[in-house]
Design an enzyme around this catalytic site. Structure first.
Site, PDB file in Angstrom:
ATOM      1  N   LYS A 230       2.697  -1.542  -8.220  1.00  0.00           N
ATOM      2  CA  LYS A 230       1.560  -2.451  -8.360  1.00  0.00           C
ATOM      3  C   LYS A 230       1.165  -3.063  -7.018  1.00  0.00           C
ATOM      4  CE  LYS A 230       1.023  -1.858 -12.746  1.00  0.00           C
ATOM      5  NZ  LYS A 230       0.977  -2.902 -13.764  1.00  0.00           N
ATOM      6  N   LYS A 231       2.115  -3.143  -6.092  1.00  0.00           N
ATOM      7  CA  LYS A 231       1.804  -3.708  -4.776  1.00  0.00           C
ATOM      8  C   LYS A 231       1.203  -2.674  -3.828  1.00  0.00           C
ATOM      9  CE  LYS A 231       5.087  -7.575  -4.650  1.00  0.00           C
ATOM     10  NZ  LYS A 231       5.519  -7.542  -6.034  1.00  0.00           N
ATOM     11  N   PHE A 232       1.394  -1.402  -4.120  1.00  0.00           N
ATOM     12  CA  PHE A 232       0.775  -0.380  -3.279  1.00  0.00           C
ATOM     13  C   PHE A 232      -0.677  -0.187  -3.703  1.00  0.00           C
ATOM     14  CE2 PHE A 232       4.881   0.687  -1.572  1.00  0.00           C
ATOM     15  CZ  PHE A 232       4.572   1.185  -0.307  1.00  0.00           C
TER      16      PHE A 232
END
Length: 672
Positions: A230-232
């Protein structure tokens, strides 16, 4: 005999022999049957699995082999320590993030609004809710002590999930995680070590099936991997989600060599994305486990200082030893000299796994598949998609989105007299997550209507309720989250359909975020008491903004689009385009209407006259802030003790009322 041919081993016998003697490479007598290149590739892959994961790849070649692998007996000591630490963390969590310390605020007032996942759910009366918390508290004690483990798990889990599902605004990823871990532990034999159950029954086997470890480690694996996935995204990697975190004392060593802005970008955002995505893989690999463990410990200890996230860092720290040997507690303490039976190869444990063992394996695989699917199931539950996708909690998008709410207003309109009443947005709840999610906004509007009918039945016969909420996500413009022209009592909402009155995030203005930072830096440099607010609005909507007499030097500047401006004292309207500015008077209401076919963006700059006149007092407060301890462990401990005393007091009041009719002290709350 010379003409006799050696019988080739069957596929099953090759697999069985290879698992019994892992050091022997597989061979075949007829090169025509098996391609040497394929055999070499298979051997390399098998060696990789053995060297890195410590397991033979044949364990995953079929359902039977995988079942044998999951069923192999291992020492339950490490899981027993995790159970003890998890139970201790839940004992603290109940008084904090489960709301035990504020039990009276959440449940004593019958007008308090709740936001259940299922609309039929209702909170019990306050004394009974005290009993619910008591049951959960006793269950957590039972889990920690390992006493009547199954009953204790049920006693904890049933109240936990009831309270969790009762209020969506309290949801977060780690609360969801705690409930899942407790649910998984219900089916394990985590009480086999360091528990009252094992002490009362010393003949209990110290070995447990490996799947007890596998399913819990998998849950944490999903936590880390999906948090990284989700952070990429551009939203996180652009560096707007967590701003100014570099000024915290934990980053002091980095500030000696790196600029604070680069710390926010490179360490807080980029490194965290890589860490979350990779750490579970590195902890699984035997060759990298010891190397990355200090990073794992440091990461969660830093999080415990940076954020107010309850027991989450400590539960994750308690989970770290599960990746190491199963019997490390016994070897560490040497309490038991009785040797454990050697764990045989999986192929020798269950020559033919029974139907129940296979069914258990299928259930485990089904659970794993569900956990892999849910974070990306938002195309089904479209009604929960607003600026972000899905219900907050099960998506593992931790810290990806940060909000700044500028203004929240609720208008109750009597449709018969046309009178408009402004209601305190927090009159019936202390939460604010309903300001960003359409499903909770509808629930809150209906709860307000129900409460008004109780207090003023005549007025609430025919009313409409409108929300006008302005907030910003990840450094964007302040914008409306819902259409203020829609009556939420009659608004259509379905969990499986998109919500038409939920206004979209103005992503077409994302390119201006660097410019907003530059403008903000310039305005803040004017003096210590100047500030700026960035606003974007949709065509046809009007921003009504009252400027307090405490503010001076107020200016409206248009960045993009076209607006029509007027104030309550001057009926003349002014049309402003991009680049135009106009001075604003204090102590009057200003109206800015977006015109044209596209959204308009603009900014307000102002100086706080009151703060300017109290400069000496503010500097004194700043000095007092600087004198605070950077590691206030004692203050935090005292706060937790006080909160726990309140929690125990609330439960005691509920029991005394139920048993002896002792009156419960009322909780005072103001409503406008």
């Amino acid at each position: 005999m010379a003409n006799s041919k050696r019988k080739l081993p069957t596929k099953s016998s090759v697999t069985e022999n290879s698992t019994q003697d892992k050091d022997l490479p597989r061979t075949t007598t007829e090169s025509t049957e098996i391609n040497p290149r394929d055999a070499k590739t298979s051997n390399l892959l098998n060696h990789f699995f053995r060297d890195c994961l410590g397991h033979d790849i044949s364990n995953f070649s079929s359902l039977s082999h995988f079942t044998r692998w999951l069923q192999r007996p291992v020492d339950g000591a490490a899981l027993g320590i995790f159970r003890l630490l998890y139970g201790a963390a839940m004992l603290i969590d109940i008084a904090e993030e489960r709301g035990g310390g504020q039990l009276d605020v959440r449940f004593q007032d019958p007008l308090h609004c709740h936001f259940p996942l299922f609309n039929g759910m209702r909170a019990l009366e306050y004394p009974l809710m005290g009993c619910v918390y008591l049951c959960m508290w006793l269950g957590a004690w039972g889990i920690m002590l390992g006493y009547r483990f199954r009953i204790s798990c049920l006693g904890f889990l049933i109240p936990y999930w009831y309270i969790f599902l009762l209020d969506k605004p309290t949801w977060n990823n780690h609360s969801y995680l705690f409930g899942l871990v407790g649910f998984l532990m219900l089916f394990t034999q985590a009480e086999s070590y360091c528990s009252l159950d094992s002490w009362l029954n010393p003949r209990r086997s110290r070995c447990i099936p490996y799947w007890n470890y596998f399913i819990i480690k998998f849950q944490f694996f999903v936590l880390y991997m999906y948090a990284g996935l989700k952070k990429f995204s551009l939203e996180w990697l652009s560096g707007y989600a967590m701003s100014n975190l570099s000024h915290h004392w934990v980053f002091a060593p980095f500030r000696q060599v790196i600029d604070p802005e680069m710390i926010d970008l490179l360490i807080v955002h980029w490194f965290t994305a890589f860490f979350d995505l990779s750490i579970a893989f590195f902890m699984t690999l035997e060759k990298t486990r010891l190397l990355v463990t200090p990073f794992m410990l440091s990461f969660h200890l830093m999080n415990s200082r940076l954020f107010v996230i309850g027991m989450f860092p400590w539960v994750c720290l308690a989970e770290v030893p599960l990746f190491f040997s199963f019997d490390w507690p016994r070897r560490l303490t040497s309490w038991s000299k009785r040797p454990l039976p050697q764990s045989k190869d999986p192929a020798e444990q269950l020559s033919n796994p029974g139907i129940l063992a296979r069914l258990r394996t299928c259930l485990i695989l089904g659970y794993c598949g569900l956990q892999l699917f849910l974070p990306y199931s938002h195309f089904i539950t479209k009604g929960y998609n607003n600026w972000t996708n899905g219900l907050y909690g099960y998506s593992w998008d931790m810290m990806v989105h940060s909000y700044d709410t500028l203004q929240t207003s609720i208008q109750v309109v009597d449709n018969e007299s046309r009178q408009v009443h402004n209601l305190n947005p927090y009159a019936f709840t202390e939460y604010d997550r309903w300001t960003k999610y359409a499903d909770m906004a509808v629930q809150y509007a209906k709860c307000i209507e129900e409460n008004l009918r109780r207090g003023e039945p005549e007025m609430a016969k025919n009313i409409s309720i409108y929300f006008d909420i302005w907030c910003s996500m990840n450094g964007r413009f302040q914008q409306r989250s819902f259409d203020p022209r829609v009556d939420l009592l009659r608004a259509k909402w379905s969990p499986f359909e998109s919500t038409s009155w939920s206004l979209p995030l103005l992503n077409e203005l994302n390119h201006m975020r660097p410019k907003l930072r530059t403008i903000e830096t310039e305005v803040l440099a004017w003096n210590n008491y100047s500030d700026v607010i960035f606003v974007a609005d949709f065509p046809g909507l009007t921003l009504t903004n009252f400027i307090s007499p405490d503010l001076i030097n107020c200016t409206l500047t248009i960045l993009e689009g076209n607006v029509r401006y007027r104030n309550e004292r001057d009926l003349e309207a002014y049309f402003l385009t991009a680049g135009k500015s106009i001075g604003l008077q204090s102590n009057i209401t200003h109206l800015v209407t977006t015109i044209g076919q596209k959204p308009a963006s603009y900014l307000f700059t102002y100086t706080n006259k009151t703060m300017l006149e109290q400069e000496i007092t503010i500097e004194t407060k700043k000095e007092e802030t600087e004198e605070r301890s950077i590691l206030p462990l004692w203050q935090e401990f005292q706060h937790r003790v006080t909160n726990y005393q309140q929690f125990l007091g609330h439960m005691g009041n509920c029991l005394m009322y139920l048993l002896y009719d002792v009156p419960i002290p009322p909780v005072a709350k103001e409503r406008d």
